[in-house]
Design an enzyme around this catalytic site. Structure first.
Site, PDB file in Angstrom:
ATOM      1  CB  CYS A 355      37.503  56.297  24.848  1.00  0.00           C
ATOM      2  SG  CYS A 355      36.234  56.830  23.767  1.00  0.00           S
ATOM      3  N   GLY A 391      39.164  63.988  28.934  1.00  0.00           N
ATOM      4  CA  GLY A 391      39.778  62.945  28.112  1.00  0.00           C
ATOM      5  C   GLY A 391      40.807  63.452  27.130  1.00  0.00           C
ATOM      6  N   GLY A 413      41.976  60.613  33.356  1.00  0.00           N
ATOM      7  CA  GLY A 413      41.849  59.206  33.719  1.00  0.00           C
ATOM      8  C   GLY A 413      43.192  58.523  33.601  1.00  0.00           C
ATOM      9  CB  SER A 414      45.077  57.124  30.702  1.00  0.00           C
ATOM     10  OG  SER A 414      44.487  58.039  29.850  1.00  0.00           O
ATOM     11  NE  ARG A 448      36.626  47.674  34.833  1.00  0.00           N
ATOM     12  CZ  ARG A 448      36.049  46.649  35.424  1.00  0.00           C
ATOM     13  NH1 ARG A 448      36.316  45.411  35.038  1.00  0.00           N
ATOM     14  NH2 ARG A 448      35.199  46.823  36.412  1.00  0.00           N
ATOM     15  CD  GLU A 536      61.425  70.782  15.197  1.00  0.00           C
ATOM     16  OE1 GLU A 536      62.319  70.862  14.342  1.00  0.00           O
ATOM     17  OE2 GLU A 536      60.670  71.742  15.499  1.00  0.00           O
TER      18      GLU A 536
HETATM   19  P1  XMP Z   1      41.774  59.908  29.648  1.00  0.00           P
HETATM   20  O1  XMP Z   1      42.258  60.182  28.278  1.00  0.00           O
HETATM   21  O2  XMP Z   1      42.195  60.914  30.645  1.00  0.00           O
HETATM   22  O3  XMP Z   1      40.176  60.016  29.544  1.00  0.00           O
HETATM   23  O4  XMP Z   1      42.036  58.503  30.087  1.00  0.00           O
HETATM   24  C1  XMP Z   1      39.304  59.786  30.622  1.00  0.00           C
HETATM   25  C2  XMP Z   1      37.885  59.866  30.116  1.00  0.00           C
HETATM   26  O5  XMP Z   1      37.630  58.838  29.125  1.00  0.00           O
HETATM   27  C3  XMP Z   1      36.222  58.631  29.063  1.00  0.00           C
HETATM   28  N1  XMP Z   1      35.964  57.202  29.087  1.00  0.00           N
HETATM   29  C4  XMP Z   1      35.407  56.507  28.082  1.00  0.00           C
HETATM   30  N2  XMP Z   1      34.931  56.913  26.907  1.00  0.00           N
HETATM   31  N3  XMP Z   1      34.362  54.667  26.393  1.00  0.00           N
HETATM   32  C5  XMP Z   1      34.363  55.987  26.081  1.00  0.00           C
HETATM   33  O6  XMP Z   1      33.861  56.357  25.025  1.00  0.00           O
HETATM   34  C6  XMP Z   1      34.839  54.187  27.574  1.00  0.00           C
HETATM   35  O7  XMP Z   1      34.823  52.991  27.844  1.00  0.00           O
HETATM   36  C7  XMP Z   1      35.374  55.163  28.462  1.00  0.00           C
HETATM   37  N4  XMP Z   1      35.889  55.080  29.712  1.00  0.00           N
HETATM   38  C8  XMP Z   1      36.255  56.338  30.052  1.00  0.00           C
HETATM   39  C9  XMP Z   1      35.617  59.293  30.279  1.00  0.00           C
HETATM   40  O8  XMP Z   1      34.981  60.464  29.845  1.00  0.00           O
HETATM   41  C10 XMP Z   1      36.820  59.583  31.151  1.00  0.00           C
HETATM   42  O9  XMP Z   1      36.635  60.640  32.041  1.00  0.00           O
END
Ligand code: XMP
Length: 540
Positions: A355, A391, A413-414, A448, A536
């Site tokens: 994001c 997120g 997500g990631s 993505r 740390e």
């Molecule tokens: P993590 O950190 O787990 O977060 O990868 C997953 C969440 O990221 C959000 N998401 C986005 N937010 N632009 C944004 O502002 C994007 O292109 C985007 N793609 C994913 C989303 O809430 C997801 O669940």
């Protein structure tokens, strides 16, 4: 305040046709009365302001559990008001994270997958198909098994088996009366053209099958199967019309997956995301028809007039169907969604790995602050709306932090990027190994952001749009290549093990107790880190 004390109970399971949310509100069975004064709340908010996961550690407490075994520590939570999870993990509705294979792993392990809406407008069927695959994956009782007509040919049957991935078809006549069973084995070693052989010639006829008339529980069906040494039990009504099928394989699988997230019929649960404009109502109607358990209205800025209208229209058309909405990140915005009648709230403006919202707009709220703020709004409203921390979880320890600081469960997500269940092609890239200076080929998958230019292009079919339209798109996400790894299952299980360790360090016996203890005395737990102590703790 008793913010987190509602452990799961099957009675909280979503009813299929529920009245509007006000009538379904229920107080958690074991909620303790609030002990937090408004002054305490302000103090906690002051502590959390401007902070996210890596800004804190928690002080270890006297441990009271005999073992950190995830089988013995209760992690029950809710993903939304009426849907219980035994593991507080949800996979993100991103088109490089959650399609049916990921949603199946999530539900089997005790979490939930949300199928993304990264399909083109009007192109509803592919998303519906993903939901159908999950709902059919593993069942207690299959109410609508795949069927083939007794007058069809083996070629028709073989086609249906290939399309559906199902190896047993129930054979019926034109009034849906059971006529037999046809399995993959019945199609083997057929001399000549399958199109010239009728199903009736190879099926096991109904007269030779053990069939149950009327309804039956999964437990009773298992006894019948053991006693009669059969692997499939078709169910019919009093006039012989097919009403379901039970298979030994499904019963066995259910036993092997004690924490799986299932609906009342024993099917895996799954969620699906929609937007707030365009085809969103039609999409929701089709997803609900396919058996989706919860709909997520997912837009970048959930505190908006667009969201208010979308929820209003959704409620008008679908009544009390389980609904999560987001994303938001402040007390006021969570209050807004609660007032509009949602069952769950997705929290997170800008913390996601893919994001760039904060970089591109300078708007957002650090995730720990956002969670505390939204939790205060939920508690003020009675505590029954769930919060999903969405997120920014980059290490397993952040999961415990998100849950302690206000979330009922966490969307990732990631964390699952690059696993074999994520959709998308495998690409190979040349990588230089620093030690040996050798160049090797490494397999990657792409993660993505859903607001990245690539995802928007695919979603809007803008290959056909002109350059001006393309320039008008303000991307708020990026693409990252992630090395290919194995299944998401061990990733999920490791996180759960680490969460159980956090519960032990936190002096609690269960997830809900850990949250309760934290909210009773947050200062006993929270250690705000200096730059050196952060290094740390988290830099390796
Ligand atoms: P993590 O950190 O787990 O977060 O990868 C997953 C969440 O990221 C959000 N998401 C986005 N937010 N632009 C944004 O502002 C994007 O292109 C985007 N793609 C994913 C989303 O809430 C997801 O669940």
């Amino acid at each position: 305040m008793g913010p987190f004390a509602r452990t799961g109970s099957n009675s909280l399971d979503r009813a299929d046709a529920r009245p509007q949310r006000d009538q379904t509100k229920m107080k958690p069975a074991n909620a303790r009365p609030s002990t937090m004064t408004p002054r305490d709340q302000r103090r906690l908010l002051d502590l959390a302001r401007g902070c996210t996961f890596d800004d804190f550690l928690f002080t270890p407490q006297f441990s009271v559990v005999e073992s950190r075994d995830p089988y013995s520590i209760d992690l029950t939570c809710r993903v939304s008001e009426h849907i219980v999870l035994h593991r507080p993990i949800v996979s993100a509705n991103m088109d490089t994270v959650t399609r049916a294979p990921m949603a199946i792993v999530q539900a089997e392990e005790g979490g939930l997958g949300i199928i993304d809406r990264g399909f083109r407008p009007g192109d509803i069927e592919p998303q519906v198909r993903e939901v159908e695959i999950v709902k059919r994956t593993q069942h207690g009782i299959i109410p609508d098994p795949y069927t083939v007509s007794v007058s069809a040919t083996l070629a028709d049957a073989s086609d249906l088996m290939a399309r559906s991935g199902v190896g047993t078809l129930v054979v019926i006549d034109e009034s849906r009366k059971l006529r037999g069973l046809l399995t993959e084995r019945d199609l083997r070693f057929i001399a000549g053209d399958l199109a010239s052989v009728p199903v009736s010639q190879r099926m096991t006829p109904a007269e030779a099958l053990i069939v149950h008339a009327g309804s039956i529980s999964v437990e009773e069906a298992e006894l019948v199967m053991i006693e009669r040494k059969i692997k499939k039990l078709p169910l019919v009504d009093e006039s012989g019309v097919l009403i379901g099928l039970i298979t030994a394989k499904d019963i066995l699988k259910q036993k092997r997956l004690p924490f799986a997230t299932r609906d009342r019929q024993g099917r895996l649960r799954v969620g699906a995301a929609i937007g707030a404009k365009g085809d969103y109502l039609e999409r929701a109607a089709e997803l609900i028809r396919a058996g989706v358990d919860v709909i997520v209205i997912d837009i970048a800025h959930g505190h908006s007039a667009v969201m208010a209208r979308a929820i209003h229209e959704f409620r008008r058309r679908f009544g009390g169907f389980e609904l999560i909405a987001g994303n938001v990140a402040t007390t006021e915005s969570a209050r807004f969604l609660i007032d509009h009648g949602v069952n769950g709230i997705k929290v997170g403006i800008g913390p996601g790995g893919g994001c760039t919202t904060r970089i591109n707009t300078s708007f957002g709220v650090p995730q720990v602050q956002a969670l505390v703020e939204c939790r205060l709004a939920v508690e003020e409203a009675g505590g029954s709306t769930s919060l999903i921390a969405d997120g920014g979880v980059r290490r397993d320890g952040s999961l415990a932090e998100a849950l302690m600081c206000g979330a009922d469960c966490v969307m990732l997500g990631s964390a699952f990027a690059g696993t074999q269940e994520t959709p998308g092609e495998i690409i190979h890239k040349s990588v230089l190994l620093p030690e040996s200076q050798k160049v090797v080929q490494v397999a990657f998958k792409v993660l993505r952001g859903m607001a990245s230019l690539g995802a928007i292009k695919d979603r809007l079919d803008v290959e056909d749009a002109d350059a001006v339209d393309l320039q008008a798109i303000g991307a708020e996400g990026m693409e990252i290549s992630v090395p290919l790894r194995g299944s998401a299952r061990p990733v999920f299980q490791d996180m759960i093990k680490h969460l159980c360790s956090s519960i032990s360090y936190g002096g609690a016996r269960s997830l809900s107790e850990l949250k309760q203890l934290f909210w009773e005395q947050p200062e006993r737990y929270l250690v705000k880190l200096s730059a050196a102590s952060r290094r740390e703790s988290y830099e390796r």
